[in-house]
Design a protein around this motif. Structure first.
Motif, PDB file in Angstrom:
ATOM      1  N   THR A   1      13.623 -11.676  20.150  1.00  0.00           N
ATOM      2  CA  THR A   1      12.703 -12.359  19.253  1.00  0.00           C
ATOM      3  C   THR A   1      11.258 -12.069  19.634  1.00  0.00           C
ATOM      4  O   THR A   1      10.407 -11.880  18.772  1.00  0.00           O
ATOM      5  N   GLU A   2      10.987 -12.020  20.948  1.00  0.00           N
ATOM      6  CA  GLU A   2       9.633 -11.735  21.415  1.00  0.00           C
ATOM      7  C   GLU A   2       9.187 -10.343  20.969  1.00  0.00           C
ATOM      8  O   GLU A   2       8.048 -10.150  20.566  1.00  0.00           O
TER       9      GLU A   2
ATOM     10  N   LEU B   1      10.252  -8.743  18.288  1.00  0.00           N
ATOM     11  CA  LEU B   1      10.015  -8.822  16.844  1.00  0.00           C
ATOM     12  C   LEU B   1       8.671  -9.480  16.556  1.00  0.00           C
ATOM     13  O   LEU B   1       7.939  -9.039  15.682  1.00  0.00           O
ATOM     14  N   ASP B   2       8.357 -10.553  17.296  1.00  0.00           N
ATOM     15  CA  ASP B   2       7.071 -11.207  17.098  1.00  0.00           C
ATOM     16  C   ASP B   2       5.927 -10.261  17.420  1.00  0.00           C
ATOM     17  O   ASP B   2       4.921 -10.242  16.722  1.00  0.00           O
ATOM     18  N   HIS B   3       6.094  -9.476  18.476  1.00  0.00           N
ATOM     19  CA  HIS B   3       5.058  -8.505  18.851  1.00  0.00           C
ATOM     20  C   HIS B   3       4.891  -7.454  17.742  1.00  0.00           C
ATOM     21  O   HIS B   3       3.782  -7.111  17.365  1.00  0.00           O
TER      22      HIS B   3
ATOM     23  N   LYS C   1       5.660  -7.786  14.570  1.00  0.00           N
ATOM     24  CA  LYS C   1       5.107  -8.467  13.397  1.00  0.00           C
ATOM     25  C   LYS C   1       3.588  -8.619  13.552  1.00  0.00           C
ATOM     26  O   LYS C   1       2.827  -8.335  12.629  1.00  0.00           O
ATOM     27  N   LYS C   2       3.159  -9.075  14.722  1.00  0.00           N
ATOM     28  CA  LYS C   2       1.727  -9.240  14.984  1.00  0.00           C
ATOM     29  C   LYS C   2       1.013  -7.899  14.904  1.00  0.00           C
ATOM     30  O   LYS C   2      -0.072  -7.802  14.332  1.00  0.00           O
TER      31      LYS C   2
ATOM     32  N   HIS D   1       5.281  -8.549   4.383  1.00  0.00           N
ATOM     33  CA  HIS D   1       4.263  -9.430   4.955  1.00  0.00           C
ATOM     34  C   HIS D   1       3.321 -10.022   3.907  1.00  0.00           C
ATOM     35  O   HIS D   1       2.861 -11.149   4.065  1.00  0.00           O
TER      36      HIS D   1
END
Length: 189
Positions: A2-3, A5-7, A9-10, A51
């Motif tokens: 998840t981390e 994916l968050d990276h 996405k950001k 997005h």
């Protein structure tokens, strides 16, 4: 996982935002296309659409982030004295320097007028709540006075940004506060 994916996405959102800001440096938002944004960002269009709805949605999200960031920034300070008002003006100008490219693009003729209105409303409300109510100014007077003052200050800042920050922020803060506090009598010095 998840981390990661968050990276991603950001990162994706950041490069898309940066690409739009770059394009706004040379053309109006109405002429920008999603294809151009994606080409600069090196992101495919389907990723863009996961997005954002379109380039206007991306612009709106950028504007909202900056306005919210400015709101949090201003809430850290309270103003009661002229000296503190000068410090707040300096802090706002320093914020503008720190975010120069994005602020300049959003306040330019290529951005949307909505951002300027949001910034004006934010600073006008800040002035009304923190400066004018302490001075016994009536609500109606406060509303018009703050609109007048903030409009002038924003246009001075836009000119300053367009002139590539040709004055140090401290000097510009003194000028803006002198204009606000002394009005046309400033010219009599």
């Amino acid at each position: 996982m998840t981390e990661k994916l968050d990276h991603r996405k950001k990162y994706t959102r950041k490069v898309l935002k940066d690409s739009l800001i770059q394009l706004l440096g040379s053309k109006p938002i109405s002429s920008v296309t999603v294809k151009e944004i994606c080409a600069i960002a090196n992101i495919n269009r389907s990723t863009f659409y996961t997005h954002y709805q379109d380039h206007f949605d991306l612009l709106h999200k950028i504007e909202e982030e900056i306005v919210e960031d400015m709101r949090r920034y201003l809430q850290r300070y309270t103003t009661e004295l002229d000296e503190e008002a000068l410090k707040i003006t300096e802090k706002i100008l320093d914020y503008m320097i720190e975010h120069k490219d994005i602020i300049q693009a959003l306040l330019s003729q290529n951005g949307s007028s909505a951002f300027e209105k949001k910034v004006m409303e934010l600073t006008r409300l800040y002035m009304m709540n923190n400066l004018m109510n302490d001075n016994g100014i009536r609500q109606a007077e406060s509303k018009y006075l703050s609109t007048f003052v903030v409009s002038g200050a924003i246009h001075v800042i836009k000119e300053w940004l367009a002139n590539d920050l040709d004055q140090p922020s401290q000097e510009l803060a003194v000028l803006i506060n002198s204009f606000v506090n002394e009005g046309l009598s400033y010219l009599e010095k």
